[in-house]
Design an enzyme around this catalytic site. Structure first.
Site: not given
Ligand code: PMP
Length: 288
Positions: A50, A149, A182
């Site tokens: 990721r 991220k 989220e």
């Protein structure tokens, strides 16, 4: 504590980076939060992949190969004699000048902190969290993909502050169309009757690694999670709700925007998943 910066180890006091690092000046960088259980690094490959995707999306060249980063993480765990803990892996664009352009940043900075984290006190795992939906939207994929991220967490931070002002422990972020995405630092699941739902990543969520593990645990139990666009209404009428994240693991939610979820206590699915997750996390991982 020994902190890794670009191949060297420093004490907490001496672990410093340049004020010209674009991670500081512009939030230009990427990161991962990773757990260590029982002297094993949990889901390490998934976190590294990721990180690589986040870096690719930002055209940030990682200063080491994934294998080298993995070895640095394991060595950092060894040096800090970490039994159970939390690792923060940060890669910034590196040292440049005061301009926005990363042209002058010749090498990305890599930082590994092997420490600990306690996101919520134990009582919330027994009693559940109170959460609210907040005015700050999750990043639009048209602006900056929420799947990255990155070190730009400002709208999540605004969401967190807004939730705290309302006396909530977490904040639910909606997308520009009003669908649930989220929380400021966790993914969301609900149960309605026998069905389990979570917002799809394209609603505007991070592709959470704990989320993936929970989907797999549900599958192993013979059930399945449906990815579906959810509105606030779906949350209000849910029988159960819980959040997932590396730091939080699985944490029950018992109130959303003043509405009590189910009977106001952590639900049966949540409790069984919490137990299954803890067991799974303690059994799997990369030893060091
Ligand atoms: N959403 C956001 C915005 C996050 O920052 C995180 C990580 N703290 C999560 C979800 C959960 O992702 P993971 O399970 O990979 O930690």
């Amino acid at each position: 504590m020994q902190i890794y910066i670009d191949g060297q180890y420093y004490s907490k006091e001496d672990a410093k980076i340049s004020v010209f690092d674009h991670g500081l000046l512009y939030g230009d960088g990427v990161f991962e939060g990773i757990r260590v259980y029982n002297r094993k690094v949990f889901q390490l490959t998934e976190h590294l992949l990721r990180l690589q995707d986040s870096a690719r999306a930002l055209m940030l060249k990682l200063p080491l190969t994934l294998n080298e980063i993995e070895e640095a993480i394991l060595e950092c765990c060894r040096r800090n004699n970490l039994q159970d803990g939390y690792i923060r892996l940060v890669v910034t664009r590196g040292v440049g000048n005061l301009g926005l352009s990363p042209d002058k940043c010749t090498r990305a900075t890599i930082i590994i902190i092997a420490g600990s984290i306690e996101l919520y006190p134990e009582k919330y795992y027994r009693e559940g969290l109170k959460v609210v939906t907040v005015p700050t939207w999750r990043n639009s994929p048209a602006a900056l993909s929420p799947a990255i991220k990155s070190l730009n967490y400002l709208n999540n931070i605004m969401a967190k502050i807004e939730g705290t002002l309302c006396g909530a422990q977490e904040s639910i972020m909606l997308n520009s169309e009003g669908y649930v995405t989220e929380c400021s630092g966790d993914n969301i699941f609900i149960r309605k009757g026998e069905r389990i739902y979570t917002p799809p990543i394209y609603a505007g969520a991070l592709d959470g690694i704990t989320h993936r593990v929970v989907m797999e645990l549900v599958k192993q139990s013979g059930s399945q999670v449906e990815e579906k666009m959810l509105t606030r209404y779906d949350l209000f009428v849910a029988d159960e709700m819980f959040l997932t994240g590396t730091g939080a693991e699985i944490v029950p939610v018992v109130e959303v925007d003043g509405r009590i979820i189910g009977d106001g206590k952590p639900g049966r699915l949540t409790q069984s998943l919490m137990a299954a997750y803890r067991e799974y996390a303690h059994q799997h991982g990369t030893p060091f």
